[in-house]
Write an enzyme that holds these catalytic residues in place. Structure first.
Site, PDB file in Angstrom:
ATOM      1  N   GLU A  93       0.822  -1.196   0.000  1.00 10.09           N
ATOM      2  CA  GLU A  93       0.000   0.000   0.000  1.00 10.09           C
ATOM      3  C   GLU A  93       0.860   1.252   0.000  1.00 10.09           C
ATOM      4  O   GLU A  93       1.929   1.298   0.589  1.00 10.09           O
ATOM      5  CB  GLU A  93      -0.949  -0.013   1.197  1.00 10.09           C
ATOM      6  CG  GLU A  93      -1.897  -1.195   1.160  1.00 10.09           C
ATOM      7  CD  GLU A  93      -3.033  -1.083   2.162  1.00 10.09           C
ATOM      8  OE1 GLU A  93      -3.332   0.035   2.610  1.00 10.09           O
ATOM      9  OE2 GLU A  93      -3.609  -2.122   2.495  1.00 10.09           O
ATOM     10  N   CYS A 113       5.742  -6.403   7.664  1.00 10.52           N
ATOM     11  CA  CYS A 113       6.789  -5.854   8.531  1.00 10.52           C
ATOM     12  C   CYS A 113       7.122  -6.864   9.621  1.00 10.52           C
ATOM     13  O   CYS A 113       6.220  -7.424  10.248  1.00 10.52           O
ATOM     14  CB  CYS A 113       6.329  -4.546   9.168  1.00 10.52           C
ATOM     15  SG  CYS A 113       7.586  -3.752  10.197  1.00 10.52           S
ATOM     16  N   CYS A 120       0.131  -1.673  15.575  1.00 17.87           N
ATOM     17  CA  CYS A 120       0.221  -1.377  14.145  1.00 17.87           C
ATOM     18  C   CYS A 120      -0.437  -2.466  13.303  1.00 17.87           C
ATOM     19  O   CYS A 120      -0.144  -3.654  13.467  1.00 17.87           O
ATOM     20  CB  CYS A 120       1.690  -1.228  13.749  1.00 17.87           C
ATOM     21  SG  CYS A 120       1.944  -0.940  11.988  1.00 17.87           S
ATOM     22  N   GLY A 160       6.625  -1.773   6.495  1.00 15.72           N
ATOM     23  CA  GLY A 160       7.996  -2.239   6.610  1.00 15.72           C
ATOM     24  C   GLY A 160       8.916  -1.346   7.416  1.00 15.72           C
ATOM     25  O   GLY A 160       8.604  -0.197   7.719  1.00 15.72           O
ATOM     26  N   GLU A 161      10.061  -1.914   7.784  1.00 12.51           N
ATOM     27  CA  GLU A 161      11.138  -1.213   8.483  1.00 12.51           C
ATOM     28  C   GLU A 161      12.241  -0.911   7.464  1.00 12.51           C
ATOM     29  O   GLU A 161      12.952  -1.822   7.021  1.00 12.51           O
ATOM     30  CB  GLU A 161      11.676  -2.079   9.627  1.00 12.51           C
ATOM     31  CG  GLU A 161      12.999  -1.639  10.229  1.00 12.51           C
ATOM     32  CD  GLU A 161      13.036  -0.185  10.631  1.00 12.51           C
ATOM     33  OE1 GLU A 161      13.881   0.546  10.084  1.00 12.51           O
ATOM     34  OE2 GLU A 161      12.221   0.226  11.485  1.00 12.51           O
ATOM     35  N   SER A 213      10.834   6.298  15.571  1.00  8.29           N
ATOM     36  CA  SER A 213       9.569   5.971  16.231  1.00  8.29           C
ATOM     37  C   SER A 213       9.846   5.489  17.650  1.00  8.29           C
ATOM     38  O   SER A 213      10.250   4.342  17.853  1.00  8.29           O
ATOM     39  CB  SER A 213       8.823   4.897  15.430  1.00  8.29           C
ATOM     40  OG  SER A 213       8.503   5.363  14.140  1.00  8.29           O
ATOM     41  N   LEU A 214       9.613   6.359  18.618  1.00  4.16           N
ATOM     42  CA  LEU A 214       9.846   6.006  20.024  1.00  4.16           C
ATOM     43  C   LEU A 214       8.631   5.310  20.624  1.00  4.16           C
ATOM     44  O   LEU A 214       8.704   4.195  21.114  1.00  4.16           O
ATOM     45  CB  LEU A 214      10.176   7.264  20.832  1.00  4.16           C
ATOM     46  CG  LEU A 214      11.558   7.872  20.643  1.00  4.16           C
ATOM     47  CD1 LEU A 214      11.697   9.113  21.522  1.00  4.16           C
ATOM     48  CD2 LEU A 214      12.644   6.864  20.995  1.00  4.16           C
ATOM     49  N   ASN A 294      -4.622   6.031  15.569  1.00  2.00           N
ATOM     50  CA  ASN A 294      -5.696   5.721  14.635  1.00  2.00           C
ATOM     51  C   ASN A 294      -6.186   4.307  14.927  1.00  2.00           C
ATOM     52  O   ASN A 294      -5.484   3.340  14.625  1.00  2.00           O
ATOM     53  CB  ASN A 294      -5.185   5.794  13.189  1.00  2.00           C
ATOM     54  CG  ASN A 294      -4.588   7.144  12.868  1.00  2.00           C
ATOM     55  OD1 ASN A 294      -5.184   8.167  13.163  1.00  2.00           O
ATOM     56  ND2 ASN A 294      -3.401   7.143  12.280  1.00  2.00           N
ATOM     57  N   CYS A 337      -1.442   6.905   8.851  1.00  2.00           N
ATOM     58  CA  CYS A 337      -0.312   6.106   9.325  1.00  2.00           C
ATOM     59  C   CYS A 337      -0.775   5.052  10.323  1.00  2.00           C
ATOM     60  O   CYS A 337      -1.549   5.341  11.232  1.00  2.00           O
ATOM     61  CB  CYS A 337       0.725   7.008   9.987  1.00  2.00           C
ATOM     62  SG  CYS A 337       1.765   7.883   8.818  1.00  2.00           S
TER      63      CYS A 337
END
Length: 352
Positions: A93, A113, A120, A160-161, A213-214, A294, A337
């Site tokens: 996507e 991912c 997520c 993905g990372e 991303s913490l 979200n 996101c």
């Protein structure tokens, strides 16, 4: 006939010139091909009408490397999500996010991912494979084609990372800059953090923005939300970010998804401020992007109340930490996101 670079998308100007010469054509044919691929966004060599007919017919069967659009979903705010089908049948996507002055593409770097962040949707689907160079570049060309305007910004914040596909992602960044014409300072790479990879990225002489991303202000909570964090202590991650800023001169943004009752309390804001002050002691710039969650069907987390969000910002600013609440785009189109998901697959009949 000499071997043609396959796929064409991802090949540099010099490579395409060399190929044209190897075919007995003048080098400028390679330059023309480069323009038709990256500026006109062709999907087939049949579309390159400036080529001599005989040569066009001889090479028209070679693939450019474009993906097919399986589904297009547009939200009320103009955000568009694309479900793209790859050559091997995998689905990814991509999100196009327009404003009056910008067109941003949120690109994926992997199919699925492996990081398995608990909140997520992409993390819930598991990991299939890394994307190839042309599959990343195609996402930008697809959005550009659909909107009929140039893409100005790219964020590696999709599926993905990116640092687990680091070589291809760096290749893509260079191609986005050199071939498509997007400034490196308009490109953001987002990472949850992979040991030793931020240090590696700092050595690549790029001018991209790093977004880390913490999602938690302490190690225990971060490991609950991000299983891979157990291999990367938070103090080490912050030190690596500090070193990145000092080496590159580029500001690091810290992403923090606010989960109601989980990581959005005043104590969490104070802990976060204290953590980030470690990185700012040398005068380097930092910034926090707060992202109200979200909600997704695959997880029980909830979006915090706006008053809770405002208090979190106030606590950070009291401790001299700059923070911005990110505008959430595309909620009704399932494109914001953290909402890249397999809704299309679930809608298909039978077992796949």
């Amino acid at each position: 006939m000499s071997a043609l670079p396959i796929p064409l998308l991802g090949q540099s100007l010099s490579a395409l010139k060399d190929w044209a010469v190897a075919q007995g054509q003048p080098a400028y044919r390679g330059q023309q091909l480069h323009a038709w691929i990256y500026q006109k966004g062709i999907r087939s060599l049949e579309q390159v009408t400036v080529f001599p007919r005989a040569w066009r017919e001889a090479v028209q069967s070679y693939p450019v490397g474009r993906s097919r659009i399986v589904q297009r979903t547009e939200a009320r705010d103009g955000t568009v999500k694309f479900l793209l089908g790859l050559a091997d049948g995998q689905l990814i996507e991509t999100v196009g996010i327009p404003t009056a002055k910008r067109l941003t593409v949120c690109v994926s770097s992997q199919v699925g991912c492996p990081m398995a962040c608990d909140f997520c949707a992409t993390g819930k689907m598991g990991y299939r494979r890394n994307l190839e160079l042309h599959e990343i570049l195609d996402q930008v060309l697809t959005v550009q084609e659909d909107f009929g305007r140039r893409v100005s910004h790219v964020v590696f914040m999709g599926m993905g990372e990116p640092l687990l596909n680091r070589d291809t992602v760096v290749q893509a960044i260079r191609s986005l800059n050199q071939d498509i014409g997007i400034g490196q300072r308009h490109i953001t790479l987002s990472t949850v953090g992979v040991p030793r990879q931020i240090a590696w990225l700092a050595q690549q002489d790029l001018q991209v923005t790093l977004a880390v991303s913490l999602h938690a202000p302490n190690q225990d909570l971060r490991q609950r939300l991000i299983p891979s964090a157990s291999h990367y202590p938070l103090d080490t991650l912050i030190q690596d970010c500090r070193d990145y800023m000092l080496r590159t001169g580029r500001r690091v943004s810290f992403e923090y998804t606010l989960l109601s009752g989980v990581n959005d309390l005043p104590i969490h804001a104070r802990q976060l401020a204290q953590l980030l002050q470690q990185a700012s002691r040398s005068g380097v710039q930092l910034h926090v992007n707060l992202i109200p969650y979200n909600p997704i069907s695959e997880a029980d987390y909830q979006r915090p109340h706006p008053t809770r969000v405002r208090e979190f910002v106030r606590q950070l600013e009291q401790h001299q930490v700059r923070a911005t609440v990110r505008q959430t785009r595309g909620l009704d189109g399932n494109a914001a996101c953290g909402q890249l998901r397999g809704s299309f697959l679930r809608s298909l009949p039978g077992d796949l």
